[in-house]
Design a protein around this motif. Structure first.
Motif, short mmCIF file in Angstrom:
data_model
loop_
_atom_site.label_atom_id
_atom_site.label_comp_id
_atom_site.label_asym_id
_atom_site.label_seq_id
_atom_site.Cartn_x
_atom_site.Cartn_y
_atom_site.Cartn_z
N GLN A 146 50.48 46.18 -2.09
CA GLN A 146 50.73 44.82 -1.60
C GLN A 146 49.88 44.54 -0.35
OE1 GLN A 146 51.77 43.27 -4.16
NE2 GLN A 146 53.36 42.09 -3.14
N ALA A 147 49.77 45.53 0.53
CA ALA A 147 48.95 45.34 1.74
C ALA A 147 47.50 45.13 1.35
CB ALA A 147 49.08 46.56 2.64
N VAL A 148 47.04 45.89 0.34
CA VAL A 148 45.66 45.76 -0.13
C VAL A 148 45.42 44.37 -0.71
CG1 VAL A 148 44.02 46.60 -1.88
CG2 VAL A 148 45.32 48.23 -0.50
N ARG A 149 46.41 43.88 -1.47
CA ARG A 149 46.24 42.56 -2.11
C ARG A 149 46.20 41.42 -1.09
NH1 ARG A 149 50.55 43.80 -6.90
NH2 ARG A 149 49.14 44.99 -8.21
N ARG A 150 46.75 41.67 0.09
CA ARG A 150 46.67 40.63 1.13
C ARG A 150 45.33 40.65 1.85
NH1 ARG A 150 51.76 42.68 2.67
NH2 ARG A 150 53.31 41.71 1.37
N LEU A 151 44.64 41.81 1.80
CA LEU A 151 43.37 41.93 2.52
C LEU A 151 42.17 41.65 1.63
CD1 LEU A 151 44.20 45.25 4.37
CD2 LEU A 151 43.85 43.03 5.46
N MET A 152 42.40 41.70 0.33
CA MET A 152 41.27 41.66 -0.60
C MET A 152 41.56 40.69 -1.74
SD MET A 152 40.99 44.35 -3.47
CE MET A 152 42.30 43.37 -4.10
N THR A 153 40.54 39.97 -2.18
CA THR A 153 40.72 39.14 -3.38
C THR A 153 39.68 39.55 -4.41
OG1 THR A 153 39.31 37.42 -2.47
CG2 THR A 153 41.66 37.14 -2.18
N ALA A 154 40.00 39.28 -5.64
CA ALA A 154 39.09 39.69 -6.72
C ALA A 154 38.73 38.49 -7.58
CB ALA A 154 39.77 40.76 -7.57
N VAL A 155 37.47 38.42 -7.96
CA VAL A 155 37.02 37.42 -8.94
C VAL A 155 36.59 38.19 -10.18
CG1 VAL A 155 35.31 35.66 -9.47
CG2 VAL A 155 36.32 35.76 -7.18
N LEU A 156 37.43 38.12 -11.20
CA LEU A 156 37.15 38.89 -12.41
C LEU A 156 36.42 38.01 -13.41
CD1 LEU A 156 40.61 40.60 -12.41
CD2 LEU A 156 38.45 41.64 -11.79
N PRO A 157 35.68 38.60 -14.33
CA PRO A 157 34.87 37.77 -15.22
C PRO A 157 35.71 36.93 -16.17
CG PRO A 157 34.69 40.08 -15.82
CD PRO A 157 35.57 40.02 -14.63
N GLY A 158 35.07 35.92 -16.71
CA GLY A 158 35.77 35.04 -17.65
C GLY A 158 35.79 33.64 -17.10
N GLU A 159 35.60 32.70 -18.01
CA GLU A 159 35.51 31.30 -17.60
C GLU A 159 36.86 30.72 -17.24
OE1 GLU A 159 33.11 28.04 -18.19
OE2 GLU A 159 32.76 28.70 -20.25
N HIS A 189 46.30 36.75 -11.64
CA HIS A 189 47.68 36.79 -11.12
C HIS A 189 48.07 38.20 -10.69
CE1 HIS A 189 48.84 32.86 -13.28
NE2 HIS A 189 48.83 32.65 -11.99
N TRP A 190 47.67 39.17 -11.48
CA TRP A 190 48.13 40.54 -11.23
C TRP A 190 47.38 41.22 -10.08
CZ3 TRP A 190 51.53 43.91 -14.47
CH2 TRP A 190 52.48 43.13 -15.13
N THR A 191 46.33 40.58 -9.59
CA THR A 191 45.65 41.16 -8.41
C THR A 191 46.11 40.44 -7.13
OG1 THR A 191 43.78 39.66 -8.61
CG2 THR A 191 43.58 41.78 -9.71
N MET A 192 47.08 39.54 -7.27
CA MET A 192 47.54 38.77 -6.11
C MET A 192 48.82 39.37 -5.53
SD MET A 192 46.72 35.00 -7.58
CE MET A 192 46.54 34.14 -6.06
N PRO A 193 49.11 39.07 -4.25
CA PRO A 193 50.28 39.70 -3.64
C PRO A 193 51.63 39.14 -4.08
CG PRO A 193 49.14 38.30 -2.05
CD PRO A 193 48.32 38.30 -3.28
N VAL A 194 51.61 38.19 -5.00
CA VAL A 194 52.87 37.58 -5.46
C VAL A 194 53.66 38.57 -6.33
CG1 VAL A 194 51.80 36.58 -7.53
CG2 VAL A 194 53.83 35.53 -6.57
#
Lengths: 336, 281
Positions: free
Chosen positions: A84-97, B110-115
C-alpha cells in the motif's frame, strides 16, 4: 537518493496441461534474477523484444504480481510487505488503449481515479487543471474519452498517472500503437516529466526510443539483464567505429569466410528478411572501403542493392549481446 | 493530497465506483429499455401462463390459494418476477463487475492503485442496487395502476424488507467476485445460479410444489426468506419486524456470508498475484 532498488527479482509461472489423468506441470521463468537501481530523477529503460520479461518485471514492481524470489524497494518500501505504501508513491501506466473509461469525460475519469488514489477534491481539481494544461488536453476536459484520438487518450493516461504527484512512474510500452507524430510528442512529455524531478521506469522494444529518452538502459533478454549503462556507453562498448549495412540478393557462407580473411578484426552478421539478405558489418579495426567490399561480394555472385554507413545504435548493442534482432528475437536465429 | 483516512480509503472510493457505473450505464440508450420497458413486459408471460393454467373459469385459483396462501396470483407472480430481476441485475452488475473491468481493460490499473479492492466490488454492488430501484418503481407503479398488483403493505416496509437482503447480497457478490478473479469467466455461472435460485426460492411459483428435499434446500437459502417477506408485506401488509425470525435469518446469514466473502476475496486476491492469474484475460 535511490528511487527504486531491485535485487535478484525472479518470477516463475506454473501451468498445467494435458488431460486430468495425465496432468503435466510446466514452469516457465519469465524474469530470472534481475537487479538494478534507479536514482531519483532518472529515466531508466528496460529494453528488449516481446517476451523478454519486461512487462512481467514491471507488473511485479507495480505490485500486480508477487515475485517468486528477490526483492524490490520503492523509496525504501518493500513492494510485497508494504504494497500500500508503494502504491501511494508510485503509479503505473500499463499497455492497452482502454485503461480509461470511454463513456466518461476526461474530467470525470480524472476525478474518479483521484478518488481511488485518496485525493481530496480541492487538490484534485487543481491538479487536473495543471496536468491537462501541461499535456495540452485542457480543452478536452468535457469530452468523452471515446471521442479522443489515441495520442490524446495516452496523454490523459499520463495525467491520470501524475495525479497523486508520484515519486516514481512506471510506463510499460507508452508509445505502442501511436502514430509517429503522437509518439514523438509523448516522448517529449516523458522527458518533461523527468525534468519535474520524477523518476521514470520505462519498458520499450523500440531501440530509438530507449536511445532518445533514457539516462540509462538495461537490455533484457530471456528474463535476464545482459547489459546496463547509458546509451552512449553501451554503444561505445561495441568497440565499433561504425556500422555498414548491406542489402544483397544472396550472401553465401563463403562470403563470410572471405570477409574474415580480407577484413580481420571486423564482424559481419547476415540474416534473411523479406527475401533479401541483410548484412550488418561492425567496423572495429581500421577502415573498410566500400568499393573493396562490393568487389569481394561480387566475386561470390552477390549483388549489393543498398549500402548504408551508420553510427552504432542500441540495436547493434542488442545484436552483439544476444545474437538476435529485437523484432525477430522470438523466432529467427541469425545466419552467420 | 493523499489521505489515509477510512473515508478516503474506502467510503469515498465506494461511492466513486458506484457513481462511475451509474454514469456509464445511463449513457447507453439501452438503459431506458432495461429500466422502463423490460420491467413492464417481463411479468406478462408469467401472468398469462398463470391465467392459462387456472382454466377459463379460474378453477385452478383454488389449488393455487392452497399452495401459495393467497388467491392474488398476479401480485404473487409480479413480486416474484421483480425479485428475479433484482437478483439478475445484481449478479450481472455487481458479481461480474471485476470481469467487466478485465474486458474493459481497466482491471490492471485498478489493482495497482492504493484503493481497497473490496471497495471496487462494494461500489459496483451499490450502483446495481441504485439502478435496480428504477425498474422496480416503474413495474410496481405500472402494475398497481392497471390493478394487477394490489399493494396492501406500505412502500416504507417494502424498502425496509429490501434492505434486509443487502448484507446477503453483498456477501454473495463478494464470493462471486472472488470466483471471477480466480477463473476470469463466470457468465455461465450467472446463468446457472439465477435459474437455480428461481427454482429453489420459489420466485415464480409456490415453493410447496417442489419435492420435499428441494423445499428443505430452498428454505435454507436466505433469498427464499426475502421473497416470502416481500410477498407477505406487499400482499398482506404488516411490518417487516412482524417477521422477526426471517429478518434475523436474513441479516445473520448475510453478515456471515459478507465476512466469508471478504475473506475469500482477500485470499483469492493474494493467490492470483502469486500465480499470475491476476493478469491476462
Amino acid at each position: 537518493m535511490i528511487a527504486l532498488d531491485v535485487d535478484g527479482l525472479r518470477k516463475e509461472f506454473t501451468s498445467r496441461s494435458g488431460p486430468p489423468w495425465r496432468r503435466r506441470r510446466e514452469t516457465v521463468t519469465a524474469v530470472d534474477g534481475v537487479s538494478f537501481s534507479i536514482p531519483a530523477g532518472e529515466i531508466f529503460s528496460l529494453l528488449g523484444p516481446n517476451g523478454a520479461g519486461k512487462t512481467t518485471c514491471i507488473k511485479m514492481l507495480a505490485t500486480l504480481l508477487i515475485p517468486t524470489a528477490g526483492s524490490a524497494r520503492v523509496l525504501g518500501h518493500d513492494i510485497v510487505k508494504e504494497e500500500q505504501a508503494v502504491r501511494r508513491l508510485m503509479t503505473a501506466v500499463l499497455p492497452g488503449e482502454r485503461t480509461l473509461f470511454w463513456k466518461l469525460t476526461v474530467r470525470e475519469n480524472l476525478r474518479y481515479f483521484a478518488a481511488l488514489y485518496g485525493l481530496d477534491r480541492a487538490f484534485t481539481d487543481r491538479r487536473i487543471d495543471e496536468l491537462t494544461s501541461f499535456f495540452g488536453v485542457a480543452e478536452k476536459l468535457g469530452a468523452l474519452v471515446e471521442k479522443l484520438s489515441t495520442g490524446q487518450r495516452q496523454k490523459v493516461v499520463l495525467c491520470r498517472a501524475l495525479l497523486p504527484d508520484p515519486a516514481l512512474i512506471l510506463l510499460d510500452e507508452p508509445t505502442l500503437g501511436l502514430d509517429p507524430h503522437a509518439a514523438r510528442s509523448l516522448r517529449e512529455m516523458i522527458r518533461a516529466i523527468r525534468d519535474q524531478g520524477k523518476t521514470v521506469l520505462l519498458t520499450t522494444h523500440y531501440m530509438y526510443e530507449a536511445d532518445e529518452l533514457s539516462d540509462r538502459v538495461a537490455i533484457i533478454h530471456n528474463g535476464r539483464i545482459v547489459c546496463m549503462d547509458s546509451p552512449a556507453v553501451l554503444k561505445r562498448s561495441l568497440n565499433a567505429n561504425k556500422i555498414i549495412r548491406l542489402e544483397t540478393d544472396v550472401w553465401p557462407h563463403e562470403c563470410t569466410m572471405a570477409f574474415d580473411r580480407r577484413f580481420p578484426g571486423n564482424d559481419a552478421v547476415a540474416e534473411e528478411r523479406d527475401g533479401q539478405m541483410h548484412v550488418t558489418i561492425m567496423v572495429r579495426s581500421g577502415e573498410i572501403a566500400i568499393g573493396e567490399l562490393a568487389g569481394m561480394v561480387n566475386e561470390y555472385g552477390a549483388m549489393i542493392t543498398t549500402v548504408r554507413v551508420e553510427e552504432p545504435s542500441l540495436e547493434d548493442v542488442f545484436i552483439e549481446m544476444t545474437g538476435e534482432r529485437v523484432e525477430s528475437a522470438d523466432a529467427e536465429p541469425l545466419l552467420v | 493530497m493523499q489521505s489515509h483516512s477510512w473515508y478516503r480509503r474506502f467510503i469515498h472510493p465506494v461511492f466513486s465506483v458506484a457513481w462511475r457505473d451509474i454514469r456509464i450505464t445511463t449513457r447507453y440508450k439501452s438503459w431506458f429499455v432495461a429500466s422502463f420497458i423490460w420491467p413492464i413486459i417481463f411479468p406478462f408471460s408469467l401472468i398469462f401462463l398463470g391465467q392459462g393454467l387456472a382454466g377459463p373459469d379460474g378453477e385452478g385459483v383454488e389449488s393455487f390459494t392452497a399452495l401459495a396462501g393467497t388467491s392474488d396470483y398476479s401480485s404473487f407472480l409480479i413480486v416474484g418476477s421483480l425479485v428475479w430481476m433484482f437478483v439478475n441485475i445484481n449478479l450481472w452488475m455487481g458479481g461480474l463487475s471485476l470481469m467487466t473491468d478485465r474486458t474493459r481493460g481497466t482491471f490492471d490499473t485498478h489493482w495497482t492503485m492504493p484503493v481497497s479492492k473490496l471497495a471496487l466490488v462494494v461500489g459496483a454492488t451499490l450502483a446495481s442496487l441504485a439502478l435496480n430501484f428504477v425498474p422496480m418503481v416503474v413495474a410496481i407503479g405500472f402494475y398497481a395502476a392497471i390493478g394487477w398488483l394490489e399493494m396492501t403493505g406500505s412502500i416504507v416496509q417494502v424498502i425496509l424488507a429490501i434492505l434486509t437482503v443487502v448484507p446477503f447480497l453483498l456477501g454473495f457478490l463478494l464470493c462471486f467476485a472472488a470466483l471471477t478473479v480466480r477463473f476470469r469467466e463466470a457468465g455461465i455461472l450467472v446463468q446457472v445460479l439465477r435459474t437455480v435460485f428461481s427454482i429453489l426460492c420459489g420466485l415464480q411459483f409456490p415453493l410447496a410444489v417442489l419435492p420435499p428435499v428441494l423445499q428443505s434446500i430452498g428454505a435454507a437459502i436466505p433469498l427464499t426468506h426475502f421473497i416470502d417477506l416481500v410477498r407477505t408485506i406487499v400482499i398482506h401488509g404488516g411490518a417487516v419486524f412482524d417477521h422477526a425470525a426471517s429478518v434475523a435469518y436474513l441479516l445473520g446469514s448475510g453478515i456471515a456470508l459478507s465476512a466469508l466473502g471478504a475473506i475469500a476475496f482477500e485470499l483469492v486476491r493474494r493467490s492470483v498475484r502469486s500465480s499470475g492469474l491476476v493478469t491476462g484475460y
